[in-house]
Design a protein around this motif. Structure first.
Motif, PDB file in Angstrom:
ATOM      1  N   LEU A   1       0.827  -1.221   0.000  1.00 49.19           N
ATOM      2  CA  LEU A   1       0.000   0.000   0.000  1.00 49.19           C
ATOM      3  C   LEU A   1       0.859   1.270   0.000  1.00 49.19           C
ATOM      4  O   LEU A   1       0.551   2.236  -0.697  1.00 49.19           O
ATOM      5  CB  LEU A   1      -0.941   0.008   1.200  1.00 49.19           C
ATOM      6  N   GLY A   2       1.919   1.267   0.792  1.00 48.46           N
ATOM      7  CA  GLY A   2       2.792   2.438   0.858  1.00 48.46           C
ATOM      8  C   GLY A   2       3.449   2.744  -0.479  1.00 48.46           C
ATOM      9  O   GLY A   2       3.509   3.894  -0.907  1.00 48.46           O
ATOM     10  N   ASN A   3       3.927   1.704  -1.153  1.00 51.10           N
ATOM     11  CA  ASN A   3       4.550   1.937  -2.455  1.00 51.10           C
ATOM     12  C   ASN A   3       3.523   2.354  -3.504  1.00 51.10           C
ATOM     13  O   ASN A   3       3.847   3.137  -4.403  1.00 51.10           O
ATOM     14  CB  ASN A   3       5.341   0.715  -2.918  1.00 51.10           C
ATOM     15  N   LEU A   4       2.288   1.864  -3.396  1.00 52.19           N
ATOM     16  CA  LEU A   4       1.235   2.344  -4.301  1.00 52.19           C
ATOM     17  C   LEU A   4       0.958   3.824  -4.055  1.00 52.19           C
ATOM     18  O   LEU A   4       0.795   4.602  -5.000  1.00 52.19           O
ATOM     19  CB  LEU A   4      -0.040   1.517  -4.129  1.00 52.19           C
TER      20      LEU A   4
ATOM     21  N   LEU B   1       1.503   9.500  -5.581  1.00 54.55           N
ATOM     22  CA  LEU B   1       1.913  10.862  -5.223  1.00 54.55           C
ATOM     23  C   LEU B   1       3.051  11.359  -6.116  1.00 54.55           C
ATOM     24  O   LEU B   1       3.098  12.530  -6.476  1.00 54.55           O
ATOM     25  CB  LEU B   1       2.329  10.930  -3.754  1.00 54.55           C
ATOM     26  N   SER B   2       3.957  10.469  -6.476  1.00 52.72           N
ATOM     27  CA  SER B   2       5.094  10.841  -7.321  1.00 52.72           C
ATOM     28  C   SER B   2       4.665  11.185  -8.737  1.00 52.72           C
ATOM     29  O   SER B   2       5.303  11.996  -9.403  1.00 52.72           O
ATOM     30  CB  SER B   2       6.122   9.707  -7.371  1.00 52.72           C
ATOM     31  N   LYS B   3       3.598  10.564  -9.197  1.00 54.06           N
ATOM     32  CA  LYS B   3       3.136  10.803 -10.568  1.00 54.06           C
ATOM     33  C   LYS B   3       2.410  12.132 -10.720  1.00 54.06           C
ATOM     34  O   LYS B   3       2.185  12.579 -11.836  1.00 54.06           O
ATOM     35  CB  LYS B   3       2.225   9.662 -11.032  1.00 54.06           C
TER      36      LYS B   3
ATOM     37  N   SER C   1       3.496  16.387  -5.489  1.00 52.06           N
ATOM     38  CA  SER C   1       4.904  16.203  -5.098  1.00 52.06           C
ATOM     39  C   SER C   1       5.539  17.513  -4.672  1.00 52.06           C
ATOM     40  O   SER C   1       6.264  17.561  -3.680  1.00 52.06           O
ATOM     41  CB  SER C   1       5.706  15.603  -6.258  1.00 52.06           C
ATOM     42  N   ARG C   2       5.270  18.586  -5.410  1.00 50.65           N
ATOM     43  CA  ARG C   2       5.840  19.898  -5.060  1.00 50.65           C
ATOM     44  C   ARG C   2       5.319  20.370  -3.710  1.00 50.65           C
ATOM     45  O   ARG C   2       6.075  20.862  -2.877  1.00 50.65           O
ATOM     46  CB  ARG C   2       5.504  20.938  -6.136  1.00 50.65           C
TER      47      ARG C   2
END
Length: 169
Positions: free
Chosen positions: A146-149, A154-156, A161-162
């Motif tokens: 779940l954390g990596n998802l 969020l990274s995408k 992200s900013r």
């Protein structure tokens, strides 16, 4: 203190407080599966947030501390469970340059510390290898999956992200 330093300090406190509040809310919302020898603490997915901001480190620590207090666990669990989260969050921040490695420190910290709390503080009859396995599996699912998802999602999104990194421009 310069205006920019004050702004950064306030931002860190606000981000940490928001992360703590979300951690507590998720822990209490999913209370039946957040505690015990077989636990799947969904709030642990937030342990990837040090990838974005160091404010997540105290936020996760305070969130775990409050979540454990509100969940009614014994003092040893409050102390050592919260310390495990703090260690994991700090480790995640140190590995922030390796995106998918940020989940490893909280998985390891909780898998190595929480079974001892469960076995000795609660006097559970379960063996340590069993507790290592159940806690480890729960952590792998919560943070590793779940954390990596969440990290990927969020990274995408460049705007999110900013903001998470404190760059509002």
């Amino acid at each position: 203190m310069k205006k920019q330093q004050i702004h950064k300090t306030i931002q860190t406190i606000v981000y940490g407080g928001l992360i703590a509040a979300i951690y507590v809310a998720l822990t209490i919302l999913f209370e039946p599966i957040s505690f015990g020898p077989i636990q799947f603490r969904i709030a642990e997915l937030l342990c990837i947030l040090p990838f974005f901001t160091p404010a997540a480190i105290p936020g996760l620590f305070v969130g775990c501390l409050l979540g454990n207090l509100l969940g009614g666990v014994i003092i040893y669990d409050v102390i050592f469970g919260s310390l495990a989260t703090l260690i994991g969050a700090a480790g995640s921040y140190l590995l922030r340059k390796h995106r998918f490695a940020v989940c490893i420190p909280p998985i390891l910290a909780n898998t190595l510390i929480i079974p001892f709390v469960l076995r000795y503080a609660y006097q559970l009859p379960d063996t340590l290898p069993y507790l290592f396995a159940t806690v480890g599996i729960g952590e792998i699912l919560a943070i590793g999956v779940l954390g990596n998802l969440l990290l990927l999602a969020l990274s995408k999104n460049p705007a999110i992200s900013r903001v998470l990194r404190g760059n509002f421009a």
